[in-house]
Design an enzyme around this catalytic site. Sequence first.
Site, PDB file in Angstrom:
ATOM      1  N   TYR A  38      47.024  34.395  30.803  1.00 11.24           N
ATOM      2  CA  TYR A  38      46.267  35.993  31.099  1.00 11.24           C
ATOM      3  C   TYR A  38      47.366  36.892  30.079  1.00 11.24           C
ATOM      4  O   TYR A  38      47.246  37.855  29.286  1.00 11.24           O
ATOM      5  CB  TYR A  38      47.587  36.206  32.062  1.00 11.24           C
ATOM      6  CG  TYR A  38      46.019  35.630  33.645  1.00 11.24           C
ATOM      7  CD1 TYR A  38      45.985  35.528  33.665  1.00 11.24           C
ATOM      8  CD2 TYR A  38      47.619  36.445  34.897  1.00 11.24           C
ATOM      9  CE1 TYR A  38      44.602  35.222  34.580  1.00 11.24           C
ATOM     10  CE2 TYR A  38      47.747  36.077  36.044  1.00 11.24           C
ATOM     11  CZ  TYR A  38      46.022  35.399  36.545  1.00 11.24           C
ATOM     12  OH  TYR A  38      45.219  34.890  37.532  1.00 11.24           O
ATOM     13  N   HIS A  96      45.336  25.478  36.927  1.00  6.45           N
ATOM     14  CA  HIS A  96      44.690  27.231  36.895  1.00  6.45           C
ATOM     15  C   HIS A  96      42.895  26.645  37.295  1.00  6.45           C
ATOM     16  O   HIS A  96      42.250  27.575  38.305  1.00  6.45           O
ATOM     17  CB  HIS A  96      44.583  27.915  35.705  1.00  6.45           C
ATOM     18  CG  HIS A  96      43.986  29.289  36.120  1.00  6.45           C
ATOM     19  ND1 HIS A  96      45.091  30.240  35.066  1.00  6.45           N
ATOM     20  CD2 HIS A  96      43.849  30.194  36.553  1.00  6.45           C
ATOM     21  CE1 HIS A  96      44.601  32.031  35.327  1.00  6.45           C
ATOM     22  NE2 HIS A  96      43.149  31.281  36.402  1.00  6.45           N
TER      23      HIS A  96
END
Length: 266
Positions: A38, A96
Amino acid sequence: MFEPVGFGTFRIQGKQLTDLVLQALDIGYRHIDTATMYGNEDAVGKALNQSKVAKDKVFVTTKVWYEDLEHYALLDSLRRSADQLQKEQLDLALIHWPSPNNEVPLKETLDALMKARQDGLIRNFGVSNFTLDLLRQATGHVGAENILTNQIEMHPFMQNRAVANRCDELGIRVTAYMPLAVGKVMQEPTLQQIAEEHDTSPAAITLAWLLQNKRAVIPSTIKPEHLRSNFDAQHLHLTQNQMHQINSLDRGERIIDPDFAPVWDD
């Protein structure tokens, strides 16, 4: 403590995110979800440093990107995350995405996470976007008791039941990401009707449905008023009929499906 309602930070960065995290903490959030990919861990860290809420009272989840799943690369990634987040110990680290085509053996990544926990770099670890087969491999190597959560796409239109049910059987918490289907829930007539009955929004109804199904949720928003209504959704109670109505909305509509994703079960 792994709180069921977290603030998701995907696609938010900089001062805007720092301010939103501060507001979230003031409202009562104690779970913040971020990820290396992110590019915003530093903004979250600034908020944690500025907040009146003690850092050890805020549960922070971050995620290791699939390019850093080799043993030493993963440990380095986690150290960088801890520095960015200004936390001595990360509360929860997730894989992730699984390594595409198992380029990095899952066992190597899990062993690195076990090492990170043993060394005190992280308190817990888990997985994200794991299928039934990947869950079988992971639990076979480290045991289900060592995997705190599987973070998967889940909303009324993509209920991911096979994976979610298997996580329940294994005692692994399910965290629903993209719980509001990028706003699509706001236009759904059934959710609008139930929202009217509760004098709230379809978004709050959706979150209440997930929470009643024992799922953790990490909705993202840039609007302070939505921060509060999302948090307050945990106080709503839906009837069995309303839950059934929302259950019937499943149509396998997956929103997040990159080219490096695993072969899905649903």
